[in-house]
Design a protein around this motif. Structure first.
Motif, PDB file in Angstrom:
ATOM      1  N   PHE A 106       0.817  -1.112  -0.002  1.00 43.42           N
ATOM      2  CA  PHE A 106       0.042  -0.056  -0.017  1.00 43.42           C
ATOM      3  C   PHE A 106       0.885   1.288   0.152  1.00 43.42           C
ATOM      4  N   ARG A 107       2.014   0.993   0.530  1.00 44.40           N
ATOM      5  CA  ARG A 107       3.067   2.307   0.723  1.00 44.40           C
ATOM      6  C   ARG A 107       3.322   2.774  -0.693  1.00 44.40           C
ATOM      7  N   ARG A 108       3.235   2.153  -1.807  1.00 41.63           N
ATOM      8  CA  ARG A 108       3.402   2.575  -3.092  1.00 41.63           C
ATOM      9  C   ARG A 108       2.619   3.597  -3.554  1.00 41.63           C
ATOM     10  N   PHE A 109       1.347   3.631  -2.877  1.00 41.99           N
ATOM     11  CA  PHE A 109       0.321   4.646  -3.212  1.00 41.99           C
ATOM     12  C   PHE A 109       0.094   5.656  -2.284  1.00 41.99           C
ATOM     13  N   ALA A 110       1.140   5.969  -1.584  1.00 46.40           N
ATOM     14  CA  ALA A 110       1.311   7.174  -0.443  1.00 46.40           C
ATOM     15  C   ALA A 110       1.125   8.275  -1.175  1.00 46.40           C
ATOM     16  N   VAL A 111       0.282   9.160  -0.766  1.00 51.80           N
ATOM     17  CA  VAL A 111      -0.254  10.679  -1.131  1.00 51.80           C
ATOM     18  C   VAL A 111       0.252  11.615   0.103  1.00 51.80           C
ATOM     19  N   ASP A 112       0.670  12.459  -0.458  1.00 51.91           N
ATOM     20  CA  ASP A 112       1.140  13.945   0.464  1.00 51.91           C
ATOM     21  C   ASP A 112      -0.049  14.558   0.775  1.00 51.91           C
ATOM     22  N   VAL A 113      -0.589  14.371   2.189  1.00 52.40           N
ATOM     23  CA  VAL A 113      -1.903  15.209   2.550  1.00 52.40           C
ATOM     24  C   VAL A 113      -1.484  16.204   3.510  1.00 52.40           C
ATOM     25  N   THR A 114      -2.142  17.264   3.222  1.00 56.09           N
ATOM     26  CA  THR A 114      -1.887  18.433   3.989  1.00 56.09           C
ATOM     27  C   THR A 114      -3.518  18.972   4.253  1.00 56.09           C
ATOM     28  N   LEU A 115      -3.482  19.572   5.410  1.00 56.99           N
ATOM     29  CA  LEU A 115      -4.964  20.012   5.728  1.00 56.99           C
ATOM     30  C   LEU A 115      -5.420  21.388   5.410  1.00 56.99           C
ATOM     31  N   ASP A 116      -6.655  21.233   5.111  1.00 55.16           N
ATOM     32  CA  ASP A 116      -7.308  22.523   4.458  1.00 55.16           C
ATOM     33  C   ASP A 116      -7.840  23.514   5.443  1.00 55.16           C
ATOM     34  N   PRO A 117      -7.134  24.653   5.702  1.00 55.74           N
ATOM     35  CA  PRO A 117      -7.744  25.542   6.896  1.00 55.74           C
ATOM     36  C   PRO A 117      -9.038  26.100   6.482  1.00 55.74           C
TER      37      PRO A 117
END
Length: 543
Positions: free
Chosen positions: A361-372
Motif C-alpha cells: 500500500f505504501r507505493r500509493f502514498a499521497v502527500d496529505v495537508t490539512l485544508d484551513p
C-alpha cells in the motif's frame, strides 16, 4: 545542403549479417547495429545469445526497438541512391520520368507548359504563342501539361469533362447535362475536386490520428506489461518472504516438539532408573532374609532352632509394585503441538500477509495537508498543515459552506479515482476520528452523518474502538499509535491498519463513490488537557 551520401558511406549503413543497407535497424547492448529480422533469425538459429560481431555474450534476449535515427539515415541513403539511378537513366533516355513533352516539336522535343483540351495537344512555350495571339484559339481551354488528353474528353460528345454529376457520381461534359444527365445535380469539376480533396484530407488526418492512437495504445500495453512484470516480481518476492517465514516457524515448532519429546523421554528414563534402583535394593534385602531363612530352616537342633527363631530379622518393608507403570504416550503431545502450530501458523500468516499488504500500500502514498478553509474555528492547525488539535478558544475566522461546525477538518487534496494511502499518528490521544469523507458531506450538523455514503471512518472513544455511524465495536489486541488508511476508489474499499503491528483494524467494502473524497480528521474535544495531543499526518516510508 549535405546529402546522406556526403555524410556516410554505404559501408557504414550495411548490416553485417545480410550485407545490405539496414532495414528496421536495431541496436543491441554492446552498441552494434543489425537489421531486426537478421539478428532475430541469427539468435533463433544459434544457441548462444551473443553479438555476431564482437561475440559479447548476453544473459537474455534484449527487447529490440528500431533505432529511428539510423533508420532515417538508411532511408535517406536508399532514396538518394534511387534518385541517382533515376537521373542516370533519364540522361540516357533524353527526358526525365514523368515529364510531358511538346507534341509540335519535331527535332529536340521541349518540355510542355500547357495542354489544350480542344486541340488535344500539349505545347511548349514557343508553340503556345498561337493560342495567346490568335482570336479563335484564345477561347480554347488550357490546363497544366498532362499526358493522355483523350481520356479527358467525353467519349460520347468529344467535349472536355468539365462537370461532375453528383447523382451518378461520374465526370460529364456540358452536352451530357442536356441528355443523359438532364436534371441531375451537377457542379464544376474543380468544386467536386475541392470537396473530395477536403474529405480526403480529413480522412487522412483521421487515419493518422487512428495510427497515433494505436501506437499510443501499444505503448500503454507495453507499459502495462512492464508494470505487470514489476508487480509479479514484487508479489513473488513478498510470497517468498511470507513462505520463508512460515517455513522457519514450522522448523521452530518441529524443533520445540522434538525437544519436548526428548525431554519427556529423558524424564521417563530417569524415572525408570529410579524404579529399577529401588527394586534392586528391595531384591538385595529380600535375598539377605532368604539366606537367613534358608539357613535356619536347615537347623535340626530343635532347641537351637527355637532359640534362634525369635532373633530372625523381620521381613524388610517392600513397595507394592502392582500399579507401577513406566509408559509415555506422545499422541497427546504431538496432537497438542500440531494444534498449537496450526494456530501459530494461522496468526503468523495473517500477520505476514498484512505486513506485505501494508508494504504494498505504501507505493500509493499521497502527500496529505490539512485544508484551513474547512477547519472548525476551535481547531488549531500547524503551519505545515500536518497537525491538528483542539484549542480552548474559538478563533475569529469567517464562516463558509465549506467550514465544519463540529470539530473536523478535511485534507486539501481530493481524489476521484485510483488508490491512495496515508498514515496518521494517534499516540497519546484518548478521543479521535480518522477516515475519508465525500465532498458533499454535511458540514454543519454532525448528527446527520449516519451512513458510510458520506463518511468512512473509525474512532477511539471512551477507551473503545468503533465504526463511525455504526454500533459495531472493534476488538484490538493492542492500542495503535499510528493508523494507516488505504483507499481503492474504484473498488469502493477503505481499510485501516495498525502501522506498527500491520494488523487490519477494519475495512469498509462496497462503498459506491460517485464524487471526490477527502482525508477526514477529527481530534475531538480537549477536556482539561486530557486530549490535547494533535493528530499528526506522518511521512510514509516505503521500507
Amino acid at each position: 545542403m549535405a546529402t546522406a551520401n556526403s555524410l556516410l558511406s554505404e559501408d557504414q549503413l550495411l548490416c553485417s549479417i545480410c550485407l545490405d543497407v539496414f532495414t528496421d535497424p536495431v541496436t543491441i547492448p554492446c552498441g552494434h547495429n543489425f537489421c531486426k529480422s537478421c539478428i532475430t533469425q541469427h539468435w533463433t538459429v544459434n544457441v548462444h545469445i551473443q553479438c555476431p560481431m564482437c561475440k559479447e555474450p548476453l544473459s537474455r534476449r534484449p527487447e529490440l526497438r528500431v533505432n529511428t535515427f539510423i533508420s532515417e539515415i538508411a532511408g535517406q541513403f536508399r532514396l538518394s541512391a534511387q534518385h541517382e539511378a533515376s537521373s542516370s537513366s533519364s540522361m540516357h533516355h533524353g527526358d526525365k520520368a514523368g515529364e510531358v513533352l511538346c507534341d509540335v516539336c519535331t527535332e529536340t522535343k521541349l518540355k510542355a507548359v500547357k495542354s489544350c483540351l480542344v486541340c488535344l495537344t500539349s505545347y511548349c512555350e514557343t508553340h503556345l504563342e498561337s493560342h495567346h495571339g490568335t482570336p479563335g484559339l484564345k477561347r480554347h481551354q488550357l490546363m497544366g501539361p498532362v499526358k493522355n488528353l483523350e481520356d479527358r474528353l467525353c467519349k460520347k460528345h468529344d467535349r472536355p469533362l468539365e462537370l461532375f454529376c453528383q447523382t451518378d457520381q461520374v465526370c460529364v461534359c456540358h452536352f451530357c447535362t442536356e441528355s443523359n444527365h438532364w436534371r441531375h445535380a451537377t457542379i464544376p469539376l474543380i468544386e467536386e475536386y475541392q470537396q473530395q480533396k477536403a474529405k480526403l484530407q480529413k480522412t487522412e488526418t483521421e487515419i493518422h490520428q487512428m495510427i497515433e492512437e494505436r501506437r499510443l495504445k501499444m505503448d500503454q500495453i507495453r507499459e502495462s506489461v512492464k508494470l505487470s512484470k514489476e508487480e509479479a516480481d514484487r508479489e513473488t518476492a513478498a510470497s517468498v518472504q511470507v513462505f520463508t517465514a512460515l517455513i522457519q516457524s514450522v522448523e521452530r515448532g518441529l524443533a520445540q516438539l522434538t525437544h519436548m519429546i526428548e525431554e519427556k523421554q529423558k524424564s521417563t528414563e530417569e524415572q525408570a532408573e529410579g524404579f529399577i534402583k529401588e527394586l534392586e535394593e528391595e531384591i538385595c534385602e529380600l535375598m539377605k532374609r532368604s539366606s537367613e531363612v534358608e539357613q535356619l530352616s536347615h537347623t535340626e537342633d530343635q532347641l537351637l532352632f527355637l532359640q534362634s527363631f525369635p532373633s530372625l530379622n523381620p521381613a524388610p518393608p517392600t513397595k507394592d509394585w502392582t500399579e507401577v507403570r513406566v509408559h509415555s504416550s506422545y499422541e497427546v503431545t504431538v496432537r497438542r503441538a500440531v494444534a498449537q502450530l496450526e494456530e501459530t501458523l494461522r496468526e503468523e500468516a495473517k500477520k505476514l500477509c498484512a505486513e506485505v499488504e501494508l508494504k504494498g500500500f505504501r507505493r500509493f502514498a499521497v502527500d496529505v495537508t490539512l485544508d484551513p478553509d474547512t477547519a472548525n474555528p476551535y481547531l488549531i492547525l500547524s503551519e505545515d498543515g500536518k497537525q491538528v488539535s483542539h484549542g480552548d478558544i474559538k478563533q475569529k475566522i469567517p464562516d463558509s459552506p465549506e467550514r465544519f461546525s463540529y470539530y473536523s477538518v478535511l485534507g486539501k487534496q481530493g481524489f476521484s479515482s485510483g488508490r491512495l494511502y496515508y498514515e496518521v499518528q494517534v499516540k497519546d490521544k484518548i478521543d479521535w476520528t480518522v477516515g475519508v469523507a465525500t465532498e458533499s458531506i454535511n458540514r454543519k450538523d454532525s448528527f446527520k452523518i449516519i451512513t458510510k455514503k458520506h463518511l468512512c471512518a473509525i474512532c477511539f472513544r471512551r477507551a473503545k474502538y468503533q465504526v463511525v455511524a455504526s454500533t459495531n465495536h472493534i476488538s484490538l489486541k493492542s492500542k495503535p499509535e499510528k493508523v494507516g488508511v488505504f483507499v481503492n476508489y474504484e473498488e469502493g474499499l477503505v481499510s485501516f491498519y495498525d502501522v506498527h503491528t500491520a494488523a487490519l483494524i477494519y475495512s469498509f467494502t462496497g462503498c459506491n463513490f460517485t464524487e471526490r473524497i477527502f482525508p477526514y480528521f477529527n481530534p475531538r474535544h480537549n477536556v482539561d488537557g486530557e486530549n490535547s495531543s494533535p493528530l499528526i499526518i506522518c511521512p510514509v516510508t516505503t521500507q
